[in-house]
Scaffold this motif. Structure first.
Motif, mmCIF file in Angstrom:
data_model
loop_
_atom_site.group_PDB
_atom_site.id
_atom_site.type_symbol
_atom_site.label_atom_id
_atom_site.label_comp_id
_atom_site.label_asym_id
_atom_site.label_seq_id
_atom_site.Cartn_x
_atom_site.Cartn_y
_atom_site.Cartn_z
ATOM 1 N N GLY A 373 32.955 26.533 35.962
ATOM 2 C CA GLY A 373 33.600 26.665 37.257
ATOM 3 C C GLY A 373 35.112 26.587 37.201
ATOM 4 O O GLY A 373 35.765 26.725 38.236
ATOM 5 N N THR A 374 35.696 26.387 36.020
ATOM 6 C CA THR A 374 37.154 26.342 35.901
ATOM 7 C C THR A 374 37.679 27.698 35.443
ATOM 8 O O THR A 374 36.947 28.507 34.854
ATOM 9 N N ARG A 375 38.963 27.929 35.672
ATOM 10 C CA ARG A 375 39.556 29.191 35.211
ATOM 11 C C ARG A 375 39.524 29.268 33.690
ATOM 12 O O ARG A 375 39.367 30.347 33.116
ATOM 13 N N GLY A 376 39.703 28.115 33.040
ATOM 14 C CA GLY A 376 39.644 28.113 31.584
ATOM 15 C C GLY A 376 38.293 28.579 31.078
ATOM 16 O O GLY A 376 38.209 29.360 30.120
ATOM 17 N N ARG A 377 37.212 28.111 31.708
ATOM 18 C CA ARG A 377 35.871 28.538 31.300
ATOM 19 C C ARG A 377 35.691 30.023 31.567
ATOM 20 O O ARG A 377 35.087 30.749 30.751
ATOM 21 N N ASP A 378 36.182 30.515 32.696
ATOM 22 C CA ASP A 378 36.073 31.942 33.005
ATOM 23 C C ASP A 378 36.785 32.777 31.942
ATOM 24 O O ASP A 378 36.254 33.801 31.488
ATOM 25 N N LEU A 379 37.988 32.358 31.532
ATOM 26 C CA LEU A 379 38.710 33.079 30.490
ATOM 27 C C LEU A 379 37.937 33.040 29.177
ATOM 28 O O LEU A 379 37.821 34.048 28.470
ATOM 29 N N GLN A 380 37.394 31.868 28.863
ATOM 30 C CA GLN A 380 36.640 31.697 27.626
ATOM 31 C C GLN A 380 35.432 32.631 27.576
ATOM 32 O O GLN A 380 35.058 33.126 26.509
ATOM 33 N N GLU A 381 34.825 32.884 28.733
ATOM 34 C CA GLU A 381 33.627 33.715 28.803
ATOM 35 C C GLU A 381 33.939 35.194 29.055
ATOM 36 O O GLU A 381 33.038 35.980 29.326
ATOM 37 N N GLY A 382 35.224 35.564 28.969
ATOM 38 C CA GLY A 382 35.589 36.978 29.020
ATOM 39 C C GLY A 382 35.852 37.545 30.396
ATOM 40 O O GLY A 382 35.724 38.767 30.593
ATOM 41 N N ALA A 383 36.242 36.730 31.353
ATOM 42 C CA ALA A 383 36.524 37.230 32.704
ATOM 43 C C ALA A 383 37.592 38.317 32.661
ATOM 44 O O ALA A 383 38.574 38.214 31.920
ATOM 45 N N ARG A 384 37.422 39.353 33.452
ATOM 46 C CA ARG A 384 38.402 40.442 33.528
ATOM 47 C C ARG A 384 39.386 40.231 34.668
ATOM 48 O O ARG A 384 40.410 40.902 34.731
ATOM 49 N N GLU A 385 39.054 39.336 35.584
ATOM 50 C CA GLU A 385 39.961 38.973 36.677
ATOM 51 C C GLU A 385 39.839 37.483 36.938
ATOM 52 O O GLU A 385 38.779 36.885 36.721
ATOM 53 N N LEU A 386 40.919 36.880 37.418
ATOM 54 C CA LEU A 386 40.897 35.492 37.866
ATOM 55 C C LEU A 386 41.485 35.425 39.261
ATOM 56 O O LEU A 386 42.449 36.130 39.577
ATOM 57 N N LYS A 387 40.907 34.557 40.093
ATOM 58 C CA LYS A 387 41.437 34.386 41.442
ATOM 59 C C LYS A 387 42.404 33.213 41.460
ATOM 60 O O LYS A 387 42.058 32.100 41.071
ATOM 61 N N MET A 388 43.615 33.472 41.913
ATOM 62 C CA MET A 388 44.648 32.442 42.005
ATOM 63 C C MET A 388 45.458 32.661 43.267
ATOM 64 O O MET A 388 45.889 33.789 43.542
ATOM 65 N N ALA A 389 45.656 31.570 44.019
ATOM 66 C CA ALA A 389 46.435 31.624 45.256
ATOM 67 C C ALA A 389 45.948 32.736 46.171
ATOM 68 O O ALA A 389 46.737 33.442 46.803
ATOM 69 N N GLY A 390 44.624 32.896 46.249
ATOM 70 C CA GLY A 390 44.041 33.837 47.195
ATOM 71 C C GLY A 390 44.007 35.277 46.730
ATOM 72 O O GLY A 390 43.542 36.145 47.471
ATOM 73 N N ARG A 391 44.479 35.567 45.493
ATOM 74 C CA ARG A 391 44.512 36.945 44.991
ATOM 75 C C ARG A 391 43.839 37.019 43.629
ATOM 76 O O ARG A 391 43.885 36.078 42.853
ATOM 77 N N TYR A 392 43.263 38.189 43.319
ATOM 78 C CA TYR A 392 42.678 38.426 42.003
ATOM 79 C C TYR A 392 43.745 38.999 41.075
ATOM 80 O O TYR A 392 44.482 39.923 41.444
ATOM 81 N N VAL A 393 43.792 38.426 39.873
ATOM 82 C CA VAL A 393 44.777 38.825 38.867
ATOM 83 C C VAL A 393 44.025 39.412 37.674
ATOM 84 O O VAL A 393 43.091 38.778 37.159
ATOM 85 N N PRO A 394 44.393 40.614 37.217
ATOM 86 C CA PRO A 394 43.697 41.208 36.064
ATOM 87 C C PRO A 394 44.014 40.439 34.780
ATOM 88 O O PRO A 394 45.121 39.948 34.583
#
Length: 465
Positions: A373-394
């Motif tokens: 559930g953390t952004r670090g885990r999402d990056l570790q699992e290969g996320a192509r976008e992250l949500k930060m401050a209400g916006r999705y970042v590639p």
């Protein structure tokens, strides 16, 4: 009859809170924030399951936010007792709690201005004033040693009271396992256990005897790979990034992880394994923690050679103000940015990721456990976008996980710790792990030791012999 209730770190790896009741005493061991998945974070905002004003005292195993970060909310809710812990934990917790409150106030104000919160108005979980009140309640015991004892309560106010014994756990500065003796019962809380080869701290002490043991299971289902003293994976990632003109972002826990990462980078630079580029520490909390690690008052916990290296660590560039931090998003030349938080759940590293992730020339180095559930885990699992401050970042930057920076005991080391108890425990409760890790460690304990083993549910209450 004394009883133990699991109010956190049950079914998940954060939010440690354990309530002990008996002989007229109500004691909480750890008082942590939930992090990671939304369903767990939501519990931070719910009314506490026990009236804070009814708790006589709190004991902290260490200063990480998932073990101490709920204290300001508990104090605001009416808790007025002492918070017992080691001197190292008290020093670090004062920094961490105030920083947490500041970030929450800042995030609430940013959400209000940006209009991306579902709440109107968005509010922090607690304020800097609440954190100050929690810090005022800290009662440090003597410096780390074989075991420091605190008597909680007295016959007049708390019945028979409880005895707390703090034993060094070797995880971060001040970290301890805590033995609670209450009404003829004895419960040993492992806290987070360190590794025997921690590069900065001296190894943990042997655990004392207890009839009941509550043990963490962060890495309960795996063994750490052999540590590479040359940090070759890290060096290769830095060299690749600099060759393509990019910058390296290292999300690092402000306490302990930053010190270890900085020493590794210094070793690589001194040996010529990486080019000479600016190394920025962009975390006021990490800089404050570094000074606490360097403080001779805590030298009894630190390896002498590591203390000497920390004290002469040079060449660092520090970003203190928000303006200095923002300039690092467009550094102009390749650099290394070490910034909190370690799982990218908050702090200045979030705005660095927001600006640097879309550029393929940059790299993110993940240096430790990343909770679900953390952004670090999402990056570790290969996320192509992250949500930060209400916006999705590639996510176009390279993401590299480094496996040799963990200071959590792995499964074998946890089992070794239990095996070091002077007598086998009667019952072991496995907490502070994701379900698969907790169940795996429970199976390992059943196979090796002749005792009852449980993986408690949230809110479960058990009687103590």
């Amino acid at each position: 009859m004394p009883a133990l209730t699991f109010l956190g770190a049950a079914g998940t790896v954060t939010g440690s809170k354990f309530l002990l009741e008996g002989t007229g005493t109500r004691l909480m061991v750890d008082c942590g924030l939930y992090q990671g998945e939304r369903r767990w974070r939501a519990l931070n905002w719910e009314a506490p399951p026990v009236d804070p004003s009814s708790i006589d005292a709190v004991a902290l195993t260490h200063a990480h936010l998932d073990h101490c970060g709920y204290l300001p909310a508990l104090v605001r809710g009416g808790f007025a007792g002492p918070v017992h812990t080691t001197a190292g934990t008290a020093a670090l917790a004062a920094v961490i709690l105030r920083d947490s409150a500041h970030l929450q106030e800042e995030e609430a104000e940013g959400a209000r201005r940006g209009g991306w919160s579902k709440h109107d108005p968005p509010l922090p979980l607690y304020t800097v004033a609440d954190a100050d009140a929690a810090v005022a309640a800290l009662r440090p015991v003597a410096a780390a040693g074989a075991g420091r004892v605190v008597q909680v309560g007295d016959s007049e106010s708390y019945g028979e009271g409880a005895t707390l014994t703090f034993v060094p756990a070797g995880h971060i500065l001040g970290s301890s396992s805590v033995l609670v003796e209450l009404g003829g019962s004895s419960v040993l809380f492992s806290g987070d256990l360190g590794r025997p080869d921690h590069p900065v701290l001296l190894p943990r002490a042997r655990p004392p005897a207890a009839r009941t043991v509550v043990v963490e299971a962060t890495y309960g289902d795996r063994a750490h790979p052999e540590v590479d003293p040359e940090h070759r994976v890290m060096a290769e990632a830095i060299r690749r990034t600099i060759r393509r003109g990019g910058s390296v972002v290292v999300p690092a826990f402000a306490v302990d992880r930053t010190e270890i990462v900085l020493l590794a980078i210094a070793d690589l630079a001194e040996s010529g394994a990486i080019p000479d580029v600016p190394v920025w520490v962009d975390s006021p909390m990490a800089l404050a923690a570094l000074e606490i690690y360097r403080d001779p008052a805590h030298a009894a916990e630190v390896r002498p050679e590591a203390l000497a290296r920390l004290q002469r660590l040079s060449g660092l560039r520090t970003a203190h103000s928000a303006e200095e931090s923002m300039r690092l998003n467009n550094p102009g030349t390749p650099c290394i940015i070490v910034s909190a938080s370690g799982m990218a759940t908050g702090g200045r590293v979030v705005h660095h990721l927001r600006h640097l992730l879309p550029q393929a020339r940059n790299t993110v180095l993940l240096t430790g456990y990343q909770a679900i559930g953390t952004r670090g885990r999402d990056l570790q699992e290969g996320a192509r976008e992250l949500k930060m401050a209400g916006r999705y970042v590639p996510v176009r930057a390279e993401v590299v996980t480094l496996d040799d920076f963990s200071v959590h005991a792995d499964a074998d080391e946890l089992l070794t710790w239990i095996g070091e108890l002077p007598q086998p425990p009667e019952t072991v409760h496995v907490v502070h792990g994701e379900p698969a890790a907790a169940q795996a460690l429970a199976h390992g304990i059943r196979d090796r030791f002749d005792c009852a083993v449980s993986v408690p549910r949230y809110g479960e209450r058990v009687l103590l012999d």
